[in-house]
Motif scaffolding. Structure first.
Motif, PDB file in Angstrom:
ATOM      1  N   GLY A  28       0.851  -1.085   0.150  1.00 29.99           N
ATOM      2  CA  GLY A  28       0.213   0.186  -0.131  1.00 29.99           C
ATOM      3  C   GLY A  28       0.898   1.240   0.069  1.00 29.99           C
ATOM      4  N   SER A  29       2.186   1.263  -0.157  1.00 29.23           N
ATOM      5  CA  SER A  29       2.998   2.369  -0.378  1.00 29.23           C
ATOM      6  C   SER A  29       2.624   3.290  -1.318  1.00 29.23           C
ATOM      7  CB  SER A  29       4.315   1.938  -0.163  1.00 29.23           C
ATOM      8  OG  SER A  29       5.271   2.984  -0.565  1.00 29.23           O
ATOM      9  N   PRO A  30       2.421   4.569  -1.007  1.00 25.53           N
ATOM     10  CA  PRO A  30       2.240   5.540  -2.087  1.00 25.53           C
ATOM     11  C   PRO A  30       3.467   5.833  -2.878  1.00 25.53           C
ATOM     12  CG  PRO A  30       1.651   6.568  -0.110  1.00 25.53           C
ATOM     13  CD  PRO A  30       2.215   5.121   0.285  1.00 25.53           C
ATOM     14  N   LEU A  31       4.563   5.511  -2.438  1.00 26.61           N
ATOM     15  CA  LEU A  31       5.728   5.719  -3.368  1.00 26.61           C
ATOM     16  C   LEU A  31       5.955   4.660  -4.374  1.00 26.61           C
ATOM     17  CD1 LEU A  31       8.567   7.376  -3.810  1.00 26.61           C
ATOM     18  CD2 LEU A  31       9.455   5.532  -2.160  1.00 26.61           C
ATOM     19  N   ARG A  32       5.499   3.451  -3.774  1.00 30.32           N
ATOM     20  CA  ARG A  32       5.633   2.143  -4.922  1.00 30.32           C
ATOM     21  C   ARG A  32       4.295   2.523  -5.893  1.00 30.32           C
ATOM     22  NH1 ARG A  32       4.053  -3.972  -3.394  1.00 30.32           N
ATOM     23  NH2 ARG A  32       3.767  -4.742  -5.371  1.00 30.32           N
ATOM     24  N   GLY A  33       3.038   2.932  -5.616  1.00 33.08           N
ATOM     25  CA  GLY A  33       2.329   3.330  -6.729  1.00 33.08           C
ATOM     26  C   GLY A  33       2.746   4.366  -7.655  1.00 33.08           C
ATOM     27  N   ALA A  34       3.012   5.614  -6.984  1.00 32.35           N
ATOM     28  CA  ALA A  34       3.582   6.396  -8.019  1.00 32.35           C
ATOM     29  C   ALA A  34       4.678   6.093  -8.753  1.00 32.35           C
ATOM     30  CB  ALA A  34       4.227   7.653  -6.721  1.00 32.35           C
ATOM     31  N   ALA A  35       5.725   5.408  -8.327  1.00 33.19           N
ATOM     32  CA  ALA A  35       6.530   4.964  -9.304  1.00 33.19           C
ATOM     33  C   ALA A  35       6.155   4.163 -10.280  1.00 33.19           C
ATOM     34  CB  ALA A  35       7.861   4.232  -8.464  1.00 33.19           C
ATOM     35  N   VAL A  36       5.427   3.187  -9.976  1.00 35.23           N
ATOM     36  CA  VAL A  36       4.820   2.263 -11.133  1.00 35.23           C
ATOM     37  C   VAL A  36       3.777   3.058 -12.063  1.00 35.23           C
ATOM     38  CG1 VAL A  36       3.412   0.388 -11.490  1.00 35.23           C
ATOM     39  CG2 VAL A  36       5.155   0.056  -9.809  1.00 35.23           C
ATOM     40  N   ALA A  37       2.983   4.060 -11.531  1.00 35.31           N
ATOM     41  CA  ALA A  37       2.078   4.645 -12.431  1.00 35.31           C
ATOM     42  C   ALA A  37       2.770   5.617 -13.387  1.00 35.31           C
ATOM     43  CB  ALA A  37       0.902   5.527 -11.472  1.00 35.31           C
ATOM     44  N   VAL A  38       4.021   6.276 -12.813  1.00 38.92           N
ATOM     45  CA  VAL A  38       4.604   7.175 -13.603  1.00 38.92           C
ATOM     46  C   VAL A  38       5.296   6.439 -14.711  1.00 38.92           C
ATOM     47  CG1 VAL A  38       6.642   8.782 -13.942  1.00 38.92           C
ATOM     48  CG2 VAL A  38       4.896   9.142 -12.079  1.00 38.92           C
ATOM     49  N   PHE A  39       5.987   5.394 -14.483  1.00 35.81           N
ATOM     50  CA  PHE A  39       6.586   4.543 -15.578  1.00 35.81           C
ATOM     51  C   PHE A  39       5.568   4.032 -16.536  1.00 35.81           C
ATOM     52  CE2 PHE A  39       7.910   0.494 -17.210  1.00 35.81           C
ATOM     53  CZ  PHE A  39       8.856   0.748 -18.066  1.00 35.81           C
ATOM     54  N   LEU A  40       4.425   3.447 -16.186  1.00 42.78           N
ATOM     55  CA  LEU A  40       3.492   2.878 -16.945  1.00 42.78           C
ATOM     56  C   LEU A  40       2.880   4.112 -18.030  1.00 42.78           C
ATOM     57  CD1 LEU A  40       1.673   0.119 -14.748  1.00 42.78           C
ATOM     58  CD2 LEU A  40       3.322  -0.316 -16.625  1.00 42.78           C
ATOM     59  N   ALA A  41       2.534   5.014 -17.477  1.00 42.66           N
ATOM     60  CA  ALA A  41       1.800   6.199 -18.131  1.00 42.66           C
ATOM     61  C   ALA A  41       2.831   6.821 -19.155  1.00 42.66           C
ATOM     62  CB  ALA A  41       1.311   7.267 -17.089  1.00 42.66           C
ATOM     63  N   ALA A  42       4.380   6.859 -19.029  1.00 43.13           N
ATOM     64  CA  ALA A  42       4.991   7.537 -19.792  1.00 43.13           C
ATOM     65  C   ALA A  42       6.386   6.611 -20.305  1.00 43.13           C
ATOM     66  CB  ALA A  42       5.497   8.872 -19.148  1.00 43.13           C
ATOM     67  N   GLY A  43       6.772   5.824 -19.563  1.00 39.95           N
ATOM     68  CA  GLY A  43       8.111   5.214 -19.689  1.00 39.95           C
ATOM     69  C   GLY A  43       8.153   4.429 -21.112  1.00 39.95           C
ATOM     70  N   PRO A  44       7.284   3.494 -21.652  1.00 40.77           N
ATOM     71  CA  PRO A  44       7.554   2.783 -22.816  1.00 40.77           C
ATOM     72  C   PRO A  44       6.988   3.789 -23.922  1.00 40.77           C
ATOM     73  CG  PRO A  44       6.105   1.378 -21.438  1.00 40.77           C
ATOM     74  CD  PRO A  44       6.381   2.927 -20.679  1.00 40.77           C
ATOM     75  N   GLY A  45       6.322   4.564 -23.724  1.00 36.28           N
ATOM     76  CA  GLY A  45       6.080   5.821 -24.855  1.00 36.28           C
ATOM     77  C   GLY A  45       7.242   6.601 -25.358  1.00 36.28           C
ATOM     78  N   ALA A  46       7.882   7.096 -24.032  1.00 40.47           N
ATOM     79  CA  ALA A  46       9.026   7.888 -24.425  1.00 40.47           C
ATOM     80  C   ALA A  46      10.077   7.147 -24.951  1.00 40.47           C
ATOM     81  CB  ALA A  46       9.222   8.436 -22.907  1.00 40.47           C
ATOM     82  N   ALA A  47      10.447   6.022 -24.567  1.00 42.56           N
ATOM     83  CA  ALA A  47      11.528   5.186 -25.420  1.00 42.56           C
ATOM     84  C   ALA A  47      10.935   5.174 -26.829  1.00 42.56           C
ATOM     85  CB  ALA A  47      11.690   4.083 -24.717  1.00 42.56           C
ATOM     86  N   LEU A  48       9.836   4.555 -27.052  1.00 42.31           N
ATOM     87  CA  LEU A  48       9.298   4.466 -28.418  1.00 42.31           C
ATOM     88  C   LEU A  48       9.248   5.775 -29.237  1.00 42.31           C
ATOM     89  CD1 LEU A  48       6.593   1.891 -27.779  1.00 42.31           C
ATOM     90  CD2 LEU A  48       8.757   1.325 -28.663  1.00 42.31           C
ATOM     91  N   LEU A  49       9.126   6.711 -28.870  1.00 37.65           N
ATOM     92  CA  LEU A  49       8.978   7.904 -29.412  1.00 37.65           C
ATOM     93  C   LEU A  49      10.500   8.435 -29.715  1.00 37.65           C
ATOM     94  CD1 LEU A  49       7.093  10.080 -30.287  1.00 37.65           C
ATOM     95  CD2 LEU A  49       7.106  11.247 -28.244  1.00 37.65           C
ATOM     96  N   GLY A  50      11.445   8.121 -28.494  1.00 32.74           N
ATOM     97  CA  GLY A  50      12.537   8.474 -28.970  1.00 32.74           C
ATOM     98  C   GLY A  50      13.194   7.842 -30.229  1.00 32.74           C
ATOM     99  N   VAL A  51      12.871   6.643 -30.649  1.00 26.06           N
ATOM    100  CA  VAL A  51      13.311   6.089 -31.779  1.00 26.06           C
ATOM    101  C   VAL A  51      12.873   6.585 -32.965  1.00 26.06           C
ATOM    102  CG1 VAL A  51      13.017   3.748 -32.963  1.00 26.06           C
ATOM    103  CG2 VAL A  51      13.355   3.653 -30.596  1.00 26.06           C
TER     104      VAL A  51
END
Length: 146
Positions: A28-51
């Motif tokens: 239930g840690s907010p830090l865990r939820g925030a880290a996962v949510a930020v990555f899932l919302a922007a991480g893969p798209g940022a890397a694919l957009l970088g290509v």
């Protein structure tokens, strides 16, 4: 490639590995939820957009002719990249989750691991270059004497 470019290019994979590390925190840690949510919302798209980003930037946006705003192209391109980043991330999450559900191996940790590996792979791929504009050949209309 400059060291600054390398750091910017490796930010999305770093966020993924950070999100994987955050799974060690309590459920239930907010830090865990925030880290996962930020990555899932922007991480893969940022890397694919970088290509494909350099290829997208070759043709800037054209504003309406009625109000020539000099900053329109810059703001429009920034908004386009932001929306593409989020939508590519959501698409990657849905594709990976669907593939894992179809193979009866779905778990949140596996989705996060697969997306982190995909993001790391996309960050290491070479950038696509913009193709030069096609030479315009003069066209004649049907029925013209030329």
């Amino acid at each position: 490639m400059t060291p600054q470019d390398l750091v910017v290019r490796m930010l999305p994979p770093f966020a993924g590995w950070l999100a994987l590390g955050a799974l060690a925190l309590p459920g239930g840690s907010p830090l865990r939820g925030a880290a996962v949510a930020v990555f899932l919302a922007a991480g893969p798209g940022a890397a694919l957009l970088g290509v494909c980003g350099p290829a997208l930037g070759s043709r800037p946006a054209r504003g309406p002719s009625a109000s020539p705003d000099p900053a329109f192209a810059r703001r429009s391109d920034l908004l386009e990249r932001l929306m593409l980043m989020v939508l590519l991330s959501v698409g990657a999450v849905m594709t990976v989750a669907t593939a894992l559900i179809a193979t009866h191996t779905f778990s949140a940790q596996r989705v996060l691991l697969a997306l982190t590996l995909l993001t790391t792979l996309a960050a290491c791929c070479p950038r696509l270059r913009a193709s030069p504009p096609a030479p315009r050949t003069p066209t004649t209309r049907k029925g013209s004497p030329l």
